[in-house]
Motif scaffolding. Structure first.
Motif, short mmCIF file in Angstrom:
data_model
loop_
_atom_site.label_atom_id
_atom_site.label_comp_id
_atom_site.label_asym_id
_atom_site.label_seq_id
_atom_site.Cartn_x
_atom_site.Cartn_y
_atom_site.Cartn_z
N GLY A 103 25.09 12.18 17.02
CA GLY A 103 25.88 10.94 16.12
C GLY A 103 25.27 9.93 15.96
N LEU A 104 24.57 9.53 17.62
CA LEU A 104 23.64 8.47 17.35
C LEU A 104 22.54 8.43 16.31
N GLY A 105 21.91 9.45 16.20
CA GLY A 105 21.03 9.69 15.48
C GLY A 105 21.64 9.02 13.96
N ALA A 106 23.08 9.83 13.37
CA ALA A 106 23.45 9.58 12.01
C ALA A 106 23.33 7.59 12.32
N LYS A 107 23.89 7.60 13.14
CA LYS A 107 24.71 5.85 13.11
C LYS A 107 23.19 5.38 13.48
N LEU A 108 22.00 5.63 14.23
CA LEU A 108 21.27 3.96 13.78
C LEU A 108 20.15 4.59 12.61
N ALA A 109 20.90 5.37 11.66
CA ALA A 109 20.31 6.11 10.04
C ALA A 109 20.32 5.18 9.06
N VAL A 110 22.09 4.60 9.75
CA VAL A 110 22.62 4.19 9.10
C VAL A 110 21.88 2.25 8.10
N ARG A 111 21.81 2.19 6.98
CA ARG A 111 20.66 0.78 6.67
C ARG A 111 21.52 -0.37 6.81
N PHE A 168 13.87 9.88 11.84
CA PHE A 168 13.27 9.75 11.08
C PHE A 168 13.21 10.66 10.58
N ASP A 169 13.65 12.12 10.61
CA ASP A 169 13.82 12.91 9.41
C ASP A 169 14.99 12.78 8.13
N SER A 170 16.54 11.47 8.54
CA SER A 170 16.78 11.15 8.04
C SER A 170 16.57 10.28 6.57
N ARG A 188 0.96 -0.87 -0.21
CA ARG A 188 -0.11 -0.23 -0.32
C ARG A 188 0.92 1.89 0.22
N LYS A 189 0.84 2.76 -0.94
CA LYS A 189 1.35 3.55 -0.94
C LYS A 189 0.95 4.45 0.24
N VAL A 190 2.32 5.19 1.24
CA VAL A 190 2.32 5.60 1.95
C VAL A 190 3.03 6.64 1.44
N GLU A 191 2.58 8.32 0.21
CA GLU A 191 3.57 8.94 0.63
C GLU A 191 4.08 9.46 1.88
N ARG A 192 4.06 9.92 2.89
CA ARG A 192 4.45 10.64 3.91
C ARG A 192 4.38 10.28 4.70
N LEU A 193 5.38 9.98 5.88
CA LEU A 193 5.17 9.12 7.07
C LEU A 193 5.54 10.24 8.24
N SER A 194 4.51 9.83 9.03
CA SER A 194 4.50 11.44 10.55
C SER A 194 5.11 10.28 11.75
N VAL A 195 6.14 11.69 12.40
CA VAL A 195 6.44 11.14 13.66
C VAL A 195 5.39 10.72 14.43
N GLY A 196 4.51 11.20 14.57
CA GLY A 196 3.75 10.85 15.52
C GLY A 196 3.08 9.12 15.71
N LEU A 197 3.07 8.91 14.44
CA LEU A 197 2.27 7.63 14.26
C LEU A 197 3.76 5.97 14.50
#
Length: 205
Positions: A66-74, A107-109, A35-44
């Motif tokens: 720094g922690l946020g950047a590391k967690l975003a690495v797929r 989330f932003d990344s 199912r297409k969900v174009e944009r995510l919401s941080v509140g969800l």
């Protein structure tokens, strides 16, 4: 609502496989079964309010980013980052606001990356449709030429070669659609997993 119930509801809202309804192929820019969900919401995905302003302390801000950047690495599995999350939480007393800021960074990344992928899927789908139409038009032109009393066989050969080439390109491209369509869902799942890991540190503090 408990945290566990919140994340279960988030799964429903995000439409993960096995939870959402049937696919809708009426959108030409979305060839996927998901199912297409174009944009995510941080509140969800995060059950607590996140302060708008980042910490003023530069060292603290750097730690969050720094922690946020590391967690975003797929390529790094979220589970392997538990020690990093635990160390951060322990250093800051399981501060819900700071952990919320970390999740906001992730989330932003990932949501921006996901939006670019969805745009790319749309371009891919439209290009495949255009190529299909080109193939069909060439077939009709070839059939019309062959129906003539004196066909131009050089033209027929050229059209046949064009059709074969375009069909090969179309088929090769189509083989990548499964991977393309899975990527947004994989990013959603990563965000969900990271939210749970961070939330666990808040509840355990």
């Amino acid at each position: 609502m408990t945290t566990r119930a919140f994340f279960a509801a988030a799964l429903l809202g995000l439409g993960f496989p096995g939870v959402a309804g049937a696919a809708d192929f009426s959108d030409p820019t979305w060839p996927c079964i998901q199912r297409k969900v174009e944009r995510l919401s941080v509140g969800l995905m995060w059950p607590r309010p996140i302060p708008e302003d980042m910490p003023q302390d530069p060292a603290l801000r750097d730690a969050v980013e720094g922690l946020g950047a590391k967690l975003a690495v797929r390529r790094i599995e979220p589970e392997t980052l538990k020690p990093d999350i635990a160390a951060f939480a322990e250093s800051h007393g399981g501060d819900a606001d700071l952990l919320g800021h970390v999740f906001q960074q992730v989330f932003d990344s990932l949501s921006q990356r996901r939006a670019r992928i969805i745009d790319g899927i749309a371009e891919f789908s439209l290009s495949q449709i255009a190529l299909s139409e080109r193939i069909e038009a060439a077939r009709q032109e070839m059939d019309a030429e062959m129906a003539k009393a004196d066909p131009d066989f050089d033209k027929v050969d050229a059209l046949e070669e064009q059709i074969d080439w375009d069909q090969t390109i179309h088929t090769d491209r189509q083989q990548s659609i499964t991977y393309l369509c899975e990527t947004p869902t994989l990013l959603e799942k990563r965000l969900y997993s990271i939210a749970q890991l961070l939330q666990a540190e808040i509840e355990g503090s």
